[in-house]
Design a protein around this motif. Structure first.
Motif, mmCIF file in Angstrom:
data_model
loop_
_atom_site.group_PDB
_atom_site.id
_atom_site.type_symbol
_atom_site.label_atom_id
_atom_site.label_comp_id
_atom_site.label_asym_id
_atom_site.label_seq_id
_atom_site.Cartn_x
_atom_site.Cartn_y
_atom_site.Cartn_z
ATOM 1 N N TYR A 84 50.382 35.561 57.318
ATOM 2 C CA TYR A 84 48.981 35.265 57.015
ATOM 3 C C TYR A 84 48.695 33.772 57.161
ATOM 4 N N LEU A 88 48.061 34.013 61.361
ATOM 5 C CA LEU A 88 46.676 34.472 61.316
ATOM 6 C C LEU A 88 45.700 33.318 61.119
ATOM 7 N N GLN A 89 46.059 32.349 60.312
ATOM 8 C CA GLN A 89 45.165 31.221 60.059
ATOM 9 C C GLN A 89 44.819 30.488 61.354
ATOM 10 N N MET A 91 42.078 32.124 63.557
ATOM 11 C CA MET A 91 40.697 32.183 63.066
ATOM 12 C C MET A 91 39.767 31.285 63.863
ATOM 13 N N ILE A 121 36.610 39.495 58.120
ATOM 14 C CA ILE A 121 37.278 39.001 59.330
ATOM 15 C C ILE A 121 37.080 39.992 60.467
ATOM 16 N N LYS A 179 36.592 32.292 59.128
ATOM 17 C CA LYS A 179 37.327 31.353 58.259
ATOM 18 C C LYS A 179 37.100 31.683 56.784
ATOM 19 N N TRP A 204 39.136 34.650 55.896
ATOM 20 C CA TRP A 204 40.544 34.284 55.750
ATOM 21 C C TRP A 204 40.785 33.636 54.393
ATOM 22 N N ASP A 205 39.903 32.704 54.009
ATOM 23 C CA ASP A 205 40.090 32.004 52.738
ATOM 24 C C ASP A 205 39.942 32.956 51.548
ATOM 25 N N ARG A 239 43.092 34.857 51.330
ATOM 26 C CA ARG A 239 44.148 33.997 50.760
ATOM 27 C C ARG A 239 44.035 33.962 49.239
#
Length: 163
Positions: free
Chosen positions: A37, A41-42, A45, A109, A133, A136-137, A140
């Motif tokens: 991740y 993955l980051q 993005m 996403i 983004k 994603w955050d 996380r």
């Protein structure tokens, strides 16, 4: 030899047996998934050329009726669900909340990156990259919440959060 061992010894005597089994089975794979991740993955993005690969993460492979879950489902959501279902109700509620938050973030996403591929020239919506983004955050944060809850419940500090 008659000493009772606890979480500091790597044992979980206060946990139901199914919770211990699930935790021991999925802690390693969840940490590896968290590494994916953050490290892979980051980066994808912000690179629109990689969004086709991101789309593959959410694609279900229905192989002649033998449906295979998507990578996100297999590597993240299913282990989270199994761990949550095996825990005591007070811990399970918190884990389930984190799981649902993670699923919501993954949906964001998926929606942001849907329909884009390297070989397909289409105009990118101005909101797509910030939305990806943000998803994603949020994912996380949900994974971190899940890991912190598990670490607190077990008394171990094995699962590392994503910075």
């Amino acid at each position: 030899a008659t000493k009772v061992t606890g979480s500091s010894d790597g044992n979980l005597p206060d946990f139901p047996s199914e919770a211990v089994r699930s935790y021991l089975q999925y802690r390693g794979s969840l940490q590896i998934s968290a590494d994916y991740y953050i490290w892979e993955l980051q980066e994808k993005m912000t690179d629109v050329d990689e969004w086709g690969e991101i789309g593959q993460l959410f694609r279900v492979n229905n192989n002649k009726g033998q449906g295979q879950p998507s990578r996100i489902e297999r590597d993240f959501v299913n282990p989270m669900r199994i761990l949550g279902l095996s825990m005591d109700p007070d811990v399970a509620d918190s884990l389930r909340d984190s799981q649902f938050a993670f699923e919501k973030a993954m949906s964001k996403i998926s929606k942001a990156t849907a329909g884009y591929r390297r070989d397909l020239s289409v105009e990118i919506e101005p909101t797509a990259i910030p939305m990806a983004k943000e998803g994603w955050d949020e994912g996380r944060q949900a994974l971190n919440s899940f890991f912190v809850t598990l670490n607190e419940a077990t008394g171990l500090d094995e699962l590392r959060t994503i910075p």
